[in-house]
Design an enzyme around this catalytic site. Structure first.
Site, mmCIF file in Angstrom:
data_model
loop_
_atom_site.group_PDB
_atom_site.id
_atom_site.type_symbol
_atom_site.label_atom_id
_atom_site.label_comp_id
_atom_site.label_asym_id
_atom_site.label_seq_id
_atom_site.Cartn_x
_atom_site.Cartn_y
_atom_site.Cartn_z
ATOM 1 N N HIS A 37 0.844 -1.200 0.000
ATOM 2 C CA HIS A 37 0.000 0.000 0.000
ATOM 3 C C HIS A 37 0.881 1.254 0.000
ATOM 4 C CE1 HIS A 37 -2.838 -2.905 2.163
ATOM 5 N NE2 HIS A 37 -3.536 -2.546 1.106
ATOM 6 N N LYS A 151 -0.852 -6.133 -8.303
ATOM 7 C CA LYS A 151 -1.089 -7.341 -7.499
ATOM 8 C C LYS A 151 -2.499 -7.880 -7.802
ATOM 9 C CE LYS A 151 -1.175 -9.923 -3.579
ATOM 10 N NZ LYS A 151 -2.546 -9.935 -3.225
HETATM 11 P P1 AMP Z 1 -6.421 -4.009 -0.611
HETATM 12 O O1 AMP Z 1 -6.287 -3.266 0.681
HETATM 13 O O2 AMP Z 1 -5.878 -5.393 -0.552
HETATM 14 O O3 AMP Z 1 -7.811 -3.924 -1.187
HETATM 15 O O4 AMP Z 1 -5.489 -3.268 -1.638
HETATM 16 C C1 AMP Z 1 -5.585 -1.899 -1.887
HETATM 17 C C2 AMP Z 1 -4.722 -1.552 -3.069
HETATM 18 O O5 AMP Z 1 -3.374 -1.910 -2.790
HETATM 19 C C3 AMP Z 1 -5.106 -2.327 -4.339
HETATM 20 O O6 AMP Z 1 -4.985 -1.460 -5.458
HETATM 21 C C4 AMP Z 1 -4.091 -3.440 -4.376
HETATM 22 O O7 AMP Z 1 -3.840 -3.918 -5.685
HETATM 23 C C5 AMP Z 1 -2.879 -2.734 -3.825
HETATM 24 N N1 AMP Z 1 -1.910 -3.691 -3.302
HETATM 25 C C6 AMP Z 1 -2.129 -4.652 -2.375
HETATM 26 N N2 AMP Z 1 -1.017 -5.383 -2.197
HETATM 27 C C7 AMP Z 1 -0.068 -4.878 -3.033
HETATM 28 C C8 AMP Z 1 1.288 -5.207 -3.339
HETATM 29 N N3 AMP Z 1 1.907 -6.204 -2.745
HETATM 30 N N4 AMP Z 1 1.934 -4.469 -4.266
HETATM 31 C C9 AMP Z 1 1.304 -3.434 -4.896
HETATM 32 N N5 AMP Z 1 0.033 -3.086 -4.665
HETATM 33 C C10 AMP Z 1 -0.658 -3.796 -3.747
#
Ligand code: AMP
Length: 282
Positions: A37, A151
């Site tokens: 994030h 991701k």
């Molecule tokens: P989430 O909180 O899992 O819904 O993720 C929020 C945002 O962070 C989304 O756009 C995900 O694709 C991104 N994200 C989560 N994990 C990663 C990672 N390891 N690398 C890059 N972006 C990420």
């Protein structure tokens, strides 16, 4: 850092910023923030004057009620984590009513071929939930640019389609996958892995790397079989799907064509925790 919890306060803050001609970047998250994030937030800070990070565990995108219940919630820690960014970052932590009003349900989008494979196929209704909540958050935050991780590459493609469908004037920017040193893609769900599962989970990326190294010389059928067999042999990790698709339209690859970009995707269960990952192949 003070979290904003209501749309009315968010609106006033954003109006003030916009009236001075400044641009807004948006990083929507479900919290349990980690370096993945943080990398998105860095991109937003570089590209916009004010970055809004939202933390909202969206109920409509969970097709599995137990997954929703057990999703890690660490808001206090997250707000502290965001404090390290110092200026030009605000955090929006609305409750469900603030986002959805009285009725929590998702709109029926038709994302066409983008949603018939992989995550869309294995998590019915998931992308309708994602589309619904992002449409609502986009209209509240009114960003110039929004940042999403590769991701969740399929989600990124869906979001690009969503802004077209909803006629939103927002530039969607994809950011690279942030990994631990051992290769495991950072994920909020990783906090639920046991010590042993954390030790074996880097096998996921190792397998993707092997597939990438063989992509030129081997057929798609061979590579799919290879992935399936590798995970059958690997105790503690169960493969849900493995696909090689065209990056542009996410259509499964049958025959390689030059000048097309391909990516391999998989979902794996470590116990009851579902992990996803993907890799560019050429
Ligand atoms: P989430 O909180 O899992 O819904 O993720 C929020 C945002 O962070 C989304 O756009 C995900 O694709 C991104 N994200 C989560 N994990 C990663 C990672 N390891 N690398 C890059 N972006 C990420």
């Amino acid at each position: 850092m003070q979290a904003i919890t209501t749309y009315s306060v968010l609106k006033t803050t954003i109006e003030q910023v916009k009236s001075s001609g400044k641009t807004i970047g948006f990083v929507p998250t479900m919290g349990a923030l980690h370096k993945g994030h943080a990398s998105l937030i860095e991109y937003a800070i570089e590209n916009c004057n004010l970055t809004v990070v939202s933390i909202f565990v969206n109920p409509t995108q969970f097709n599995n009620p137990s997954d929703l219940k057990k999703y890690p919630r660490t808001v206090e820690r997250d707000v502290e984590f965001l404090s390290s960014f110092k200026e030009n970052v605000i955090v929006y932590v609305p409750n469900a009513e603030e986002v959805y009003g009285n009725i929590i349900s998702s709109k029926n989008y038709n994302f066409g071929t983008l949603e018939n494979v992989m995550e869309g196929k294995h998590r019915p209704g998931h992308f309708d939930g994602v589309g619904t909540v992002l449409n609502k958050l986009f209209r509240q935050v009114t960003p110039d640019k929004a940042f999403f991780g590769e991701k969740d590459f399929q989600q990124l493609a869906i979001v690009k389609k969503l802004v077209q469908k909803e006629r939103l004037d927002i530039t969607i920017i994809g950011c690279p996958i942030y990994r631990q040193e051992d290769g495991l893609a950072m994920s909020s769900r990783n906090t639920r892995l046991t010590k042993h599962q954390l030790e074996i989970a880097p096998f996921i990326y190792k397998t993707l790397l092997t597939i990438k190294s063989q992509f030129k010389s081997q057929s798609v059928t061979y590579l799919k079989q290879y992935a399936i067999q590798e995970f059958i042999k690997k105790e503690g990790l169960e493969l849900e799907y493995f696909e090689i698709v065209n990056e542009k339209n996410l259509k499964p690859l049958s025959r390689k064509r030059t000048h097309q970009k391909y990516r391999a995707f998989l979902a794996v269960y470590a116990g009851e925790i579902r992990l996803i990952d993907n890799i560019a192949l050429n």
